[in-house]
Design a protein around this motif. Sequence first.
Motif, PDB file in Angstrom:
ATOM      1  N   ASN A  35      -6.676   3.107   2.821  1.00  0.00           N
ATOM      2  CA  ASN A  35      -6.834   4.183   3.803  1.00  0.00           C
ATOM      3  C   ASN A  35      -6.982   5.547   3.143  1.00  0.00           C
ATOM      4  O   ASN A  35      -6.534   6.575   3.677  1.00  0.00           O
ATOM      5  CB  ASN A  35      -5.655   4.186   4.778  1.00  0.00           C
ATOM      6  CG  ASN A  35      -5.521   2.879   5.541  1.00  0.00           C
ATOM      7  OD1 ASN A  35      -6.514   2.366   6.047  1.00  0.00           O
ATOM      8  ND2 ASN A  35      -4.328   2.333   5.585  1.00  0.00           N
ATOM      9  N   GLY A  36      -7.590   5.544   1.958  1.00  0.00           N
ATOM     10  CA  GLY A  36      -7.871   6.806   1.278  1.00  0.00           C
ATOM     11  C   GLY A  36      -6.725   7.426   0.527  1.00  0.00           C
ATOM     12  O   GLY A  36      -6.852   8.521  -0.017  1.00  0.00           O
ATOM     13  N   VAL A  37      -5.573   6.733   0.441  1.00  0.00           N
ATOM     14  CA  VAL A  37      -4.404   7.267  -0.264  1.00  0.00           C
ATOM     15  C   VAL A  37      -4.277   6.580  -1.620  1.00  0.00           C
ATOM     16  O   VAL A  37      -4.263   5.354  -1.703  1.00  0.00           O
ATOM     17  CB  VAL A  37      -3.121   7.048   0.550  1.00  0.00           C
ATOM     18  CG1 VAL A  37      -1.922   7.645  -0.177  1.00  0.00           C
ATOM     19  CG2 VAL A  37      -3.246   7.688   1.930  1.00  0.00           C
ATOM     20  N   VAL A  76       2.320  13.334  -2.397  1.00  0.00           N
ATOM     21  CA  VAL A  76       3.557  12.905  -1.745  1.00  0.00           C
ATOM     22  C   VAL A  76       3.228  11.679  -0.897  1.00  0.00           C
ATOM     23  O   VAL A  76       2.336  11.729  -0.049  1.00  0.00           O
ATOM     24  CB  VAL A  76       4.153  14.016  -0.851  1.00  0.00           C
ATOM     25  CG1 VAL A  76       5.473  13.543  -0.223  1.00  0.00           C
ATOM     26  CG2 VAL A  76       4.369  15.297  -1.637  1.00  0.00           C
ATOM     27  N   VAL A  77       3.933  10.573  -1.147  1.00  0.00           N
ATOM     28  CA  VAL A  77       3.629   9.325  -0.436  1.00  0.00           C
ATOM     29  C   VAL A  77       4.900   8.609  -0.022  1.00  0.00           C
ATOM     30  O   VAL A  77       6.002   8.910  -0.481  1.00  0.00           O
ATOM     31  CB  VAL A  77       2.788   8.365  -1.311  1.00  0.00           C
ATOM     32  CG1 VAL A  77       1.459   8.985  -1.697  1.00  0.00           C
ATOM     33  CG2 VAL A  77       3.566   7.923  -2.556  1.00  0.00           C
ATOM     34  N   THR A  78       4.724   7.647   0.864  1.00  0.00           N
ATOM     35  CA  THR A  78       5.736   6.651   1.165  1.00  0.00           C
ATOM     36  C   THR A  78       5.031   5.303   1.100  1.00  0.00           C
ATOM     37  O   THR A  78       3.855   5.243   0.744  1.00  0.00           O
ATOM     38  CB  THR A  78       6.389   6.917   2.537  1.00  0.00           C
ATOM     39  OG1 THR A  78       7.500   6.020   2.716  1.00  0.00           O
ATOM     40  CG2 THR A  78       5.391   6.765   3.674  1.00  0.00           C
ATOM     41  N   PHE A  79       5.738   4.217   1.417  1.00  0.00           N
ATOM     42  CA  PHE A  79       5.144   2.889   1.271  1.00  0.00           C
ATOM     43  C   PHE A  79       4.628   2.337   2.590  1.00  0.00           C
ATOM     44  O   PHE A  79       5.117   2.697   3.668  1.00  0.00           O
ATOM     45  CB  PHE A  79       6.154   1.929   0.655  1.00  0.00           C
ATOM     46  CG  PHE A  79       6.539   2.318  -0.751  1.00  0.00           C
ATOM     47  CD1 PHE A  79       5.666   2.089  -1.798  1.00  0.00           C
ATOM     48  CD2 PHE A  79       7.746   2.934  -1.009  1.00  0.00           C
ATOM     49  CE1 PHE A  79       5.990   2.466  -3.089  1.00  0.00           C
ATOM     50  CE2 PHE A  79       8.083   3.313  -2.294  1.00  0.00           C
ATOM     51  CZ  PHE A  79       7.206   3.071  -3.337  1.00  0.00           C
ATOM     52  N   GLY A 123       0.825  -1.195   0.000  1.00  0.00           N
ATOM     53  CA  GLY A 123       0.000   0.000   0.000  1.00  0.00           C
ATOM     54  C   GLY A 123       0.859   1.245   0.000  1.00  0.00           C
ATOM     55  O   GLY A 123       2.094   1.171  -0.119  1.00  0.00           O
ATOM     56  N   VAL A 124       0.214   2.384   0.093  1.00  0.00           N
ATOM     57  CA  VAL A 124       0.933   3.649   0.188  1.00  0.00           C
ATOM     58  C   VAL A 124       0.364   4.446   1.354  1.00  0.00           C
ATOM     59  O   VAL A 124      -0.802   4.294   1.721  1.00  0.00           O
ATOM     60  CB  VAL A 124       0.836   4.480  -1.110  1.00  0.00           C
ATOM     61  CG1 VAL A 124       1.648   3.838  -2.212  1.00  0.00           C
ATOM     62  CG2 VAL A 124      -0.618   4.645  -1.557  1.00  0.00           C
ATOM     63  N   ALA A 125       1.200   5.276   1.927  1.00  0.00           N
ATOM     64  CA  ALA A 125       0.783   6.144   3.026  1.00  0.00           C
ATOM     65  C   ALA A 125       1.095   7.578   2.653  1.00  0.00           C
ATOM     66  O   ALA A 125       2.099   7.861   1.985  1.00  0.00           O
ATOM     67  CB  ALA A 125       1.510   5.755   4.315  1.00  0.00           C
TER      68      ALA A 125
END
Length: 203
Positions: free
Chosen positions: A197-199, A158-161, A65-67
């Motif tokens: 989670n909405g990302v 802008v995201v992280t994993f 996923g992504v956060a």
Amino acid sequence: MKLRTIMIVLGTLSSLGLAATSAPAADTVRVRGVVASSDQSQLTVKNRQGGLDKIKLAAGWKISGVAGASVKDIKLGDFLGIASVSKADGGSGALEVVVFPAALKGTGEGDRAWDLKPNSRMTNGTVADVTDVNGRAATLTYDNGQTKKISIPDKTPVVTFAPATPGDLKPGAPVVVTATRGADGTLSANRVVVGNNGVVPPM
């Protein structure tokens, strides 16, 4: 960083083609869209063009996923992957930013053609400078001293994993899949990146 999380991220980076390569191979296709249906052996994606791509999931396939992250958190020494395009007034403007965990600094370092939008580039490098003049911008250094300054508009994703489970592959969930097209035209993949989670995965 926990070993499990590191392995998830490493697999994700390999899947997305962020390793040090040039353009994607001719038999590699990045499928972006939303889940139409899924089970343990096949994922059907409604792609951005409105068609359906059926993707065979390899035995032991993985999911990530992504956060969400913030452009305001970007600082000197961070390692980023930024997809960008040239601006009409010169320079480059970010389409999306991936913030790499510290344990993975150096992954896929370099600048290469990308397929997020026409004429886009992917640049993976270390933040050598951050400015806030006329908006935020980061200067990345890579490949033994080469540099590239990229402006980052306020609304840039802008995201992280982050971890995810097959249960996140619900109809309508946004996904990015790097698949291999066989000689018979079928698509197969061993990893799926899903927005949970909405990302939304912006890659």
